[in-house]
Design an enzyme around this catalytic site. Structure first.
Site, PDB file in Angstrom:
ATOM      1  CE  LYS A 111      39.361  27.421  59.207  1.00  0.00           C
ATOM      2  NZ  LYS A 111      40.417  27.179  58.186  1.00  0.00           N
ATOM      3  CE1 TYR A 166      39.742  28.029  62.774  1.00  0.00           C
ATOM      4  CE2 TYR A 166      37.681  26.938  63.358  1.00  0.00           C
ATOM      5  CZ  TYR A 166      38.941  26.899  62.795  1.00  0.00           C
ATOM      6  OH  TYR A 166      39.413  25.731  62.247  1.00  0.00           O
TER       7      TYR A 166
END
Length: 301
Positions: free
Chosen positions: A175, A171
């Site tokens: 991002k 993640y």
């Protein structure tokens, strides 16, 4: 409905719940016409459910606004094209894309699997690419036809992407990539009348309630700092004509706080004007580090 986004046509992905829902409702309250995209998956990206997106559409319509639901997959090239085509077919054009859809597969790096890694990259990175790439084709065609384009790309990074987060290697990587993508989009697309900015929101969602339960607990009295509706005002402003001069920025948002990230800047430097030997580098690096501000801690560390 009239407001700062009067008659703007906006796609919000992942708009059935959480932050995306609040963005869609806030845009509609300011006069925008919405494509509410959500395939209704679980937090980890499994299954589909059309009802969350449709419920948001019904809320918007009940308040006098205009909206349609869309259940296409943001990371499918043809599906992303259908999302953009739905906006044009329903409302005649597109002005704003808010890339909000995402999943999370929390796992310590030593236990991470290739399937989890690929699934996370697909939704976040490929999803941001596919929808926006189709939107940019639409905007470039309008600009080439002689129209003045005033378009917006609003991407979603995260504090995890800006400083890392324990148990969120995939993640955080996705991002961080989105923050870099935003900088490139801003640099390349301004000539077409398109701005690109990114959000790093902190708010109570399905993702954050699981990862940061104590921080995201509901407040009984006073200002609820973590309510997702707090983030929406800045997002709506970024989608409005008033934000035309703002591009290539990352906004970290929490409660009533708006922060514009400083980004990667050149720090302390030593240049000896000649080649270093390996034995000399250590002292030079330690001198440089003594002049640097300590980095922000990785979330959860």
């Amino acid at each position: 409905m009239t407001g700062i986004c009067d008659n703007r046509v906006v796609i919000v992905t992942g708009a059935g719940r959480g932050l995306g829902r609040e963005y869609a409702l806030a845009f509609a309250a300011e006069g925008a016409k919405l494509v509410v995209n959500d395939i209704g998956t679980t937090l980890g990206g499994e299954g589909t459910d059309a009802s969350p997106a449709q419920q948001v559409v019904e809320e918007i319509r009940a308040a006098g606004g205009e909206a349609i639901a869309n259940g296409d997959d943001v990371a499918d090239w043809d599906g992303a094209g259908r999302i953009v085509a739905a906006a044009i077919e329903a409302f005649g054009r597109l002005d704003v894309v808010v890339n909000n859809a995402g999943i999370v597969r929390d796992r310590m790096f030593v236990s991470a699997t290739l399937e989890e890694w690929d699934a996370t990259m697909r939704v976040h990175l490929r999803g941001h690419f596919c929808v926006t790439r189709h939107a940019v084709d639409h905007w470039r065609a309008r600009q080439k036809a002689g129209e003045t384009v005033d378009a917006r790309i609003i991407n979603t990074t995260s504090g995890a992407g800006l400083q890392g987060s324990i148990a969120q290697a995939a993640y955080s990587t996705a991002k961080g990539g989105i923050a870099a993508l935003t900088l490139v989009q801003a640099a390349e697309l301004g000539r077409y009348g398109i701005t690109a900015n990114a959000l790093a929101p902190s708010a109570r969602t399905r993702m954050t309630e699981q990862a940061f339960a104590d921080k995201m607990a509901t407040t009984e009295d006073g200002f609820d700092v973590q309510h997702p509706a707090n983030i929406a005002a800045t997002v709506v402003w970024l989608g409005s004509p008033d934000s035309a001069g703002v591009t290539g920025r990352v906004f970290e948002l929490e409660g009533g706080r708006i922060t514009i990230e400083d980004g990667w800047q050149l720090g302390a430097t030593i240049d000896r004007g000649a080649r270093w030997t390996p034995a000399e580098v250590g002292d030079a690096v330690r001198d440089l580090l003594s002049e640097q501000r300590p980095p922000r801690a990785v979330w959860g560390s």
